[in-house]
Design an enzyme around this catalytic site. Structure first.
Site, PDB file in Angstrom:
ATOM      1  N   HIS A  39     -33.792 -65.530  53.224  1.00  0.00           N
ATOM      2  CA  HIS A  39     -33.092 -64.686  52.248  1.00  0.00           C
ATOM      3  C   HIS A  39     -34.084 -63.819  51.473  1.00  0.00           C
ATOM      4  O   HIS A  39     -33.924 -62.596  51.381  1.00  0.00           O
ATOM      5  CB  HIS A  39     -32.299 -65.584  51.287  1.00  0.00           C
ATOM      6  CG  HIS A  39     -31.564 -64.844  50.225  1.00  0.00           C
ATOM      7  ND1 HIS A  39     -30.258 -64.452  50.362  1.00  0.00           N
ATOM      8  CD2 HIS A  39     -31.954 -64.423  48.992  1.00  0.00           C
ATOM      9  CE1 HIS A  39     -29.871 -63.816  49.262  1.00  0.00           C
ATOM     10  NE2 HIS A  39     -30.890 -63.794  48.416  1.00  0.00           N
ATOM     11  N   GLU A  40     -35.118 -64.444  50.936  1.00  0.00           N
ATOM     12  CA  GLU A  40     -36.088 -63.685  50.132  1.00  0.00           C
ATOM     13  C   GLU A  40     -36.857 -62.689  50.993  1.00  0.00           C
ATOM     14  O   GLU A  40     -37.163 -61.581  50.539  1.00  0.00           O
ATOM     15  CB  GLU A  40     -37.024 -64.622  49.372  1.00  0.00           C
ATOM     16  CG  GLU A  40     -36.330 -65.528  48.357  1.00  0.00           C
ATOM     17  CD  GLU A  40     -35.448 -64.811  47.346  1.00  0.00           C
ATOM     18  OE1 GLU A  40     -35.666 -63.608  47.068  1.00  0.00           O
ATOM     19  OE2 GLU A  40     -34.515 -65.449  46.821  1.00  0.00           O
ATOM     20  N   CYS A  90     -26.592 -56.876  58.433  1.00  0.00           N
ATOM     21  CA  CYS A  90     -27.904 -57.053  57.795  1.00  0.00           C
ATOM     22  C   CYS A  90     -29.022 -56.992  58.831  1.00  0.00           C
ATOM     23  O   CYS A  90     -30.099 -56.456  58.560  1.00  0.00           O
ATOM     24  CB  CYS A  90     -27.941 -58.362  57.014  1.00  0.00           C
ATOM     25  SG  CYS A  90     -26.916 -58.323  55.518  1.00  0.00           S
ATOM     26  N   HIS A 110     -27.841 -58.150  48.679  1.00  0.00           N
ATOM     27  CA  HIS A 110     -26.933 -59.261  48.939  1.00  0.00           C
ATOM     28  C   HIS A 110     -25.769 -58.814  49.817  1.00  0.00           C
ATOM     29  O   HIS A 110     -25.338 -57.667  49.760  1.00  0.00           O
ATOM     30  CB  HIS A 110     -26.431 -59.864  47.626  1.00  0.00           C
ATOM     31  CG  HIS A 110     -27.488 -60.626  46.917  1.00  0.00           C
ATOM     32  ND1 HIS A 110     -27.704 -60.539  45.567  1.00  0.00           N
ATOM     33  CD2 HIS A 110     -28.421 -61.489  47.380  1.00  0.00           C
ATOM     34  CE1 HIS A 110     -28.716 -61.314  45.227  1.00  0.00           C
ATOM     35  NE2 HIS A 110     -29.169 -61.898  46.314  1.00  0.00           N
ATOM     36  N   CYS A 111     -25.282 -59.750  50.612  1.00  0.00           N
ATOM     37  CA  CYS A 111     -24.234 -59.478  51.604  1.00  0.00           C
ATOM     38  C   CYS A 111     -22.956 -60.230  51.208  1.00  0.00           C
ATOM     39  O   CYS A 111     -23.034 -61.387  50.781  1.00  0.00           O
ATOM     40  CB  CYS A 111     -24.724 -59.953  52.975  1.00  0.00           C
ATOM     41  SG  CYS A 111     -23.530 -59.731  54.308  1.00  0.00           S
ATOM     42  N   CYS A 119     -23.722 -65.215  56.088  1.00  0.00           N
ATOM     43  CA  CYS A 119     -24.986 -64.483  56.245  1.00  0.00           C
ATOM     44  C   CYS A 119     -26.034 -65.062  55.301  1.00  0.00           C
ATOM     45  O   CYS A 119     -25.748 -65.381  54.147  1.00  0.00           O
ATOM     46  CB  CYS A 119     -24.768 -62.997  55.935  1.00  0.00           C
ATOM     47  SG  CYS A 119     -26.287 -62.006  56.015  1.00  0.00           S
ATOM     48  N   HIS A 173     -34.905 -59.595  51.231  1.00  0.00           N
ATOM     49  CA  HIS A 173     -35.109 -58.722  50.066  1.00  0.00           C
ATOM     50  C   HIS A 173     -36.443 -57.980  50.158  1.00  0.00           C
ATOM     51  O   HIS A 173     -36.524 -56.789  49.855  1.00  0.00           O
ATOM     52  CB  HIS A 173     -35.067 -59.527  48.767  1.00  0.00           C
ATOM     53  CG  HIS A 173     -33.704 -59.979  48.372  1.00  0.00           C
ATOM     54  ND1 HIS A 173     -32.586 -59.175  48.419  1.00  0.00           N
ATOM     55  CD2 HIS A 173     -33.280 -61.180  47.896  1.00  0.00           C
ATOM     56  CE1 HIS A 173     -31.537 -59.846  47.990  1.00  0.00           C
ATOM     57  NE2 HIS A 173     -31.925 -61.072  47.676  1.00  0.00           N
ATOM     58  N   CYS A 205     -26.470 -61.572  59.308  1.00  0.00           N
ATOM     59  CA  CYS A 205     -25.263 -61.130  60.015  1.00  0.00           C
ATOM     60  C   CYS A 205     -25.594 -59.838  60.779  1.00  0.00           C
ATOM     61  O   CYS A 205     -26.647 -59.224  60.541  1.00  0.00           O
ATOM     62  CB  CYS A 205     -24.119 -60.909  59.023  1.00  0.00           C
ATOM     63  SG  CYS A 205     -24.322 -59.456  57.962  1.00  0.00           S
TER      64      CYS A 205
END
Length: 186
Positions: A136-137, A174, A146-147, A152, A140, A171
């Site tokens: 996740h990070e 993304c 954010h999704c 995701c 970024h 996903c």
């Protein structure tokens, strides 16, 4: 091949760093980026980020140091993993923080550990949660926001339950954005 550094901050079990790095590498190496573990950093480097009333560390304060370590190593991005509890202004806590500009991120395992919630220790669950937050990070760091898709990895985790629901992958939407953004930085 460009490199993502994963840097333990304080004592983080070697098996956790190894397993997280292997998973992240299995994804990013297919996109021309390898992942390797960096040398451990002392938590004392970040004492100025400690808020005694909250008993937490300001997450964003870790990023310049991690960025500098990555710059010196020629890394594309640097992710620190720490056991201290993190917060950001306006939030009770965060699992992690990232900066696209600094190409760095930090993830805390403090609230990812089942023991935090009064449950028995579970190394596999800790690995799974840490992988998701690192992915996740890194999203970024590479320009993703954010999704809305709860499955995701870029979906915002308001609680550890949100982290448990999502998959450790981007996903299709993304993924497309990430690949486009990686083409620019590679």
């Amino acid at each position: 091949m460009r490199v993502i550094l994963i840097v333990p901050i304080g004592y983080i079990p070697e098996w956790l760093i190894k397993d997280v790095a292997e998973f992240v590498d299995s994804y990013y190496s297919r996109r021309g980026v390898s992942v390797k573990a960096g040398d451990s950093l002392s938590e004392s480097l970040f004492l100025s980020a400690y808020h005694p009333f909250r008993r937490q560390f300001l997450g964003g304060a870790f990023l310049p140091t991690l960025s500098e370590i990555g710059r010196r190593a020629g890394a594309l991005a640097t992710v620190g993993i720490t056991k201290v509890d993190l917060y950001e202004k306006g939030m009770n806590f965060v699992f992690g923080v990232a900066s696209e500009k600094l190409r760095s991120a930090v993830v805390s395992i403090h609230r990812l550990r089942p023991e935090f919630y009064g449950r028995p220790s579970n190394d596999e669950l800790l690995i799974e949660r840490t992988v998701k937050e690192v992915m996740h990070e890194l999203g970024h760091v590479f320009g993703l926001s954010h999704c809305p898709n709860v499955r995701c990895v870029m979906h915002f985790s308001n609680s550890v339950d949100d982290t448990d629901i999502k998959l450790p992958y981007y996903c299709p939407n993304c993924e497309r954005k990430l690949l486009r953004n990686l083409e620019v930085v590679l």
